[in-house]
Design a protein around this motif. Sequence first.
Motif, PDB file in Angstrom:
ATOM      1  N   GLY A 350       3.132  -5.562 -51.034  1.00  0.00           N
ATOM      2  CA  GLY A 350       3.812  -4.272 -50.967  1.00  0.00           C
ATOM      3  C   GLY A 350       4.008  -3.676 -52.338  1.00  0.00           C
ATOM      4  N   LYS A 351       5.174  -3.082 -52.573  1.00  0.00           N
ATOM      5  CA  LYS A 351       5.442  -2.394 -53.833  1.00  0.00           C
ATOM      6  C   LYS A 351       6.151  -3.278 -54.854  1.00  0.00           C
ATOM      7  N   ARG A 352       6.173  -4.553 -54.602  1.00  0.00           N
ATOM      8  CA  ARG A 352       6.809  -5.470 -55.555  1.00  0.00           C
ATOM      9  C   ARG A 352       5.994  -5.537 -56.850  1.00  0.00           C
ATOM     10  N   ALA A 353       6.684  -5.650 -57.960  1.00  0.00           N
ATOM     11  CA  ALA A 353       6.016  -5.769 -59.256  1.00  0.00           C
ATOM     12  C   ALA A 353       5.533  -7.202 -59.457  1.00  0.00           C
ATOM     13  N   VAL A 354       4.272  -7.355 -59.830  1.00  0.00           N
ATOM     14  CA  VAL A 354       3.709  -8.666 -60.145  1.00  0.00           C
ATOM     15  C   VAL A 354       3.921  -8.930 -61.629  1.00  0.00           C
ATOM     16  N   THR A 355       4.583 -10.034 -61.954  1.00  0.00           N
ATOM     17  CA  THR A 355       4.885 -10.364 -63.349  1.00  0.00           C
ATOM     18  C   THR A 355       3.824 -11.246 -63.972  1.00  0.00           C
ATOM     19  N   GLU A 356       3.042 -11.953 -63.145  1.00  0.00           N
ATOM     20  CA  GLU A 356       2.024 -12.855 -63.669  1.00  0.00           C
ATOM     21  C   GLU A 356       1.016 -13.154 -62.571  1.00  0.00           C
ATOM     22  N   PHE A 357      -0.244 -13.259 -62.975  1.00  0.00           N
ATOM     23  CA  PHE A 357      -1.281 -13.573 -61.988  1.00  0.00           C
ATOM     24  C   PHE A 357      -2.348 -14.389 -62.705  1.00  0.00           C
ATOM     25  N   ASN A 358      -2.480 -15.673 -62.365  1.00  0.00           N
ATOM     26  CA  ASN A 358      -3.440 -16.559 -63.009  1.00  0.00           C
ATOM     27  C   ASN A 358      -4.388 -17.144 -61.969  1.00  0.00           C
ATOM     28  N   TYR A 359      -5.665 -17.148 -62.313  1.00  0.00           N
ATOM     29  CA  TYR A 359      -6.650 -17.660 -61.356  1.00  0.00           C
ATOM     30  C   TYR A 359      -7.918 -18.056 -62.099  1.00  0.00           C
ATOM     31  N   ARG A 360      -8.603 -19.109 -61.614  1.00  0.00           N
ATOM     32  CA  ARG A 360      -9.944 -19.445 -62.055  1.00  0.00           C
ATOM     33  C   ARG A 360     -10.699 -20.057 -60.881  1.00  0.00           C
ATOM     34  N   TYR A 361     -11.941 -19.631 -60.714  1.00  0.00           N
ATOM     35  CA  TYR A 361     -12.751 -20.148 -59.601  1.00  0.00           C
ATOM     36  C   TYR A 361     -12.947 -21.655 -59.732  1.00  0.00           C
ATOM     37  N   ASN A 362     -12.725 -22.392 -58.607  1.00  0.00           N
ATOM     38  CA  ASN A 362     -13.120 -23.799 -58.611  1.00  0.00           C
ATOM     39  C   ASN A 362     -13.488 -24.323 -57.229  1.00  0.00           C
ATOM     40  N   ARG A 363     -13.248 -23.551 -56.160  1.00  0.00           N
ATOM     41  CA  ARG A 363     -13.641 -24.003 -54.833  1.00  0.00           C
ATOM     42  C   ARG A 363     -14.413 -22.881 -54.136  1.00  0.00           C
ATOM     43  N   ALA A 364     -15.389 -23.249 -53.328  1.00  0.00           N
ATOM     44  CA  ALA A 364     -16.250 -22.238 -52.723  1.00  0.00           C
ATOM     45  C   ALA A 364     -15.571 -21.467 -51.607  1.00  0.00           C
ATOM     46  N   ASP A 365     -14.606 -22.090 -50.912  1.00  0.00           N
ATOM     47  CA  ASP A 365     -14.029 -21.452 -49.733  1.00  0.00           C
ATOM     48  C   ASP A 365     -12.618 -20.921 -49.949  1.00  0.00           C
ATOM     49  N   GLN A 366     -11.878 -21.520 -50.885  1.00  0.00           N
ATOM     50  CA  GLN A 366     -10.481 -21.118 -51.088  1.00  0.00           C
ATOM     51  C   GLN A 366     -10.184 -20.929 -52.568  1.00  0.00           C
ATOM     52  N   ALA A 367      -9.289 -19.997 -52.859  1.00  0.00           N
ATOM     53  CA  ALA A 367      -8.795 -19.778 -54.220  1.00  0.00           C
ATOM     54  C   ALA A 367      -7.288 -20.014 -54.227  1.00  0.00           C
ATOM     55  N   VAL A 368      -6.811 -20.719 -55.230  1.00  0.00           N
ATOM     56  CA  VAL A 368      -5.370 -20.910 -55.408  1.00  0.00           C
ATOM     57  C   VAL A 368      -4.951 -20.100 -56.618  1.00  0.00           C
ATOM     58  N   VAL A 369      -4.038 -19.161 -56.409  1.00  0.00           N
ATOM     59  CA  VAL A 369      -3.590 -18.294 -57.497  1.00  0.00           C
ATOM     60  C   VAL A 369      -2.156 -18.636 -57.865  1.00  0.00           C
ATOM     61  N   PHE A 370      -1.872 -18.539 -59.159  1.00  0.00           N
ATOM     62  CA  PHE A 370      -0.521 -18.730 -59.691  1.00  0.00           C
ATOM     63  C   PHE A 370       0.048 -17.332 -59.888  1.00  0.00           C
ATOM     64  N   VAL A 371       1.076 -16.981 -59.129  1.00  0.00           N
ATOM     65  CA  VAL A 371       1.566 -15.610 -59.147  1.00  0.00           C
ATOM     66  C   VAL A 371       3.077 -15.561 -59.353  1.00  0.00           C
ATOM     67  N   GLY A 372       3.501 -14.667 -60.239  1.00  0.00           N
ATOM     68  CA  GLY A 372       4.916 -14.378 -60.419  1.00  0.00           C
ATOM     69  C   GLY A 372       5.217 -12.998 -59.852  1.00  0.00           C
ATOM     70  N   VAL A 373       6.307 -12.875 -59.099  1.00  0.00           N
ATOM     71  CA  VAL A 373       6.642 -11.617 -58.430  1.00  0.00           C
ATOM     72  C   VAL A 373       8.118 -11.311 -58.649  1.00  0.00           C
ATOM     73  N   GLN A 374       8.427 -10.067 -58.959  1.00  0.00           N
ATOM     74  CA  GLN A 374       9.829  -9.677 -59.088  1.00  0.00           C
ATOM     75  C   GLN A 374      10.501  -9.666 -57.719  1.00  0.00           C
ATOM     76  N   VAL A 375      11.720 -10.214 -57.667  1.00  0.00           N
ATOM     77  CA  VAL A 375      12.521 -10.198 -56.445  1.00  0.00           C
ATOM     78  C   VAL A 375      13.905  -9.683 -56.801  1.00  0.00           C
ATOM     79  N   ARG A 376      14.680  -9.355 -55.792  1.00  0.00           N
ATOM     80  CA  ARG A 376      16.041  -8.874 -56.027  1.00  0.00           C
ATOM     81  C   ARG A 376      16.954 -10.049 -56.348  1.00  0.00           C
TER      82      ARG A 376
END
Length: 503
Positions: A350-376
């Motif tokens: 949605g309209k939440r601000a993303v504070t961090e987004f880290n990713y690197r390809y290593n699997r053919a079917d799934q990606a695991v992302v490291f994400v920081g999101v602002q919350v109230r």
Amino acid sequence: MKDSLVKKILDARIYDLVIETPLTKAVGLSTRFSRPIYLKREDLQPVHSFKLRGAYNKLLQLPAEVLAKGVIAASAGNHAQGLAMAATHMGIAATIVMPQTTPQIKIDGVRTRGANVVLHGDSFDQAAGHAKELSERQGLFYVHPFDDLDVIAGQGTAAVEILKQMPAQVEAIFLPVGGGGLAAGCANWIKFLRPEIKVIAVEPEDAACLRYALEQGAPATLDKVGLFADGVAVARIGEVTFELLKDTVDEVITCTTDEICAAIKDIFDDTRSIAEPAGALSLAGLKKYAEHANTSEGALIAIESGANTNFDRLRYISERTEIGEQREAVFAVTIPEQPGSFAAFCENLGKRAVTEFNYRYNRADQAVVFVGVQVRAGGDDRAQLNSHLVNCSYPVVDLTDNELAKVHTRYMVGGVSQLPNERVFRTRFPERPGALKDFLSALGGEWSITLFHYRNHGAAYGRVLFGLAIDETEVDTLTAKLAQVGFSIEDETANPAFQLFMS
């Protein structure tokens, strides 16, 4: 002892050097919590901490023949600066023994105030032992940083000022606790004059020596002490201070590193001053109390006890502030490894601000992302976001409270290992020249290093994440080998922050 302390506080004649610091209303915090909140600004003392009060008061009580020989103390910084300034003011020679891990700003502060600095050991206990040896060898009077009635009385003058300056109605006063000198002096004066006011001690979760002593019924030594809030990083409460605190403190609140960082930001927002971690500790406790208090009977007052911190530490403090304020959530989220997945995931945020987004390809079917999101801040917004992502069919692991993720993993997303016998460990070592070399020498060449991540946070101790090609049966051997040279380790191989992003 308590009657004697009250008299000593009344007799303290320190104001030719010490200043009466203001009680400042924290307008932003008062608005946020809908009640008056005040800060006692001990950061405005000439040495930027309350320690000048006790050190100067102690010197004023010593006879001339003792002062003529000189004084000595062990300190990581604030007591040292207070004693150095007081001694110079009185024309007395002062020697300060400081751990080699002491922030440079505090070493420089002591030297510029006229004291001789001796650097010894990696901890306060090692420095204190050396100071006592020098005291006996050279005939110097040892000035204890907290466990002395005259020192405690000097610190207690801060409470005299608070009760004179305070608004008409006060519900609670929050006191930071390390060795207990400031808290003991202030608590006894408050209870002597205004016993209806709650006195609440505040400690770091990883250095809660008063809480531990109250549980044990007597002063007892903590096995480990966290060093982020170095001004209150004390393993054992004082004998004298414990006797004075055990019946005068109404409650003990403990705070995390993230909560302390958030309080540093709050102080900056309201005063434009930068407190050191120990200086913001009592406000961190006040905020926890205010969030859960069932009453709003009057003002809440926290002592901002000091502002001696290395500039380098501010980046670490800034990183941790959003989580400490509960305004950032950190997740590991699994998304399909296919075009459009990132866009779809962001759409679901949605309209939440993303504070961090880290990713690197290593699997053919799934990606695991490291994400920081602002919350109230406050409430259950983080939990609701987690549930929302799960309902959108994303596997989610909440890493917000995972120390490995916050200190190391977020900087290391970028590759995985296929080694079948890799294990990963966390340790810390004192920030001094040669410390990293000593650690690697202790590790030796018995195992291959598969991963190594070190960050200097400007704190007394550096933190290391390292991986080894080592069999599980050899871990006890590794642990014992490192323990012989003073390094303890934590096995983080099973930590999801490691498993999801680096294994």
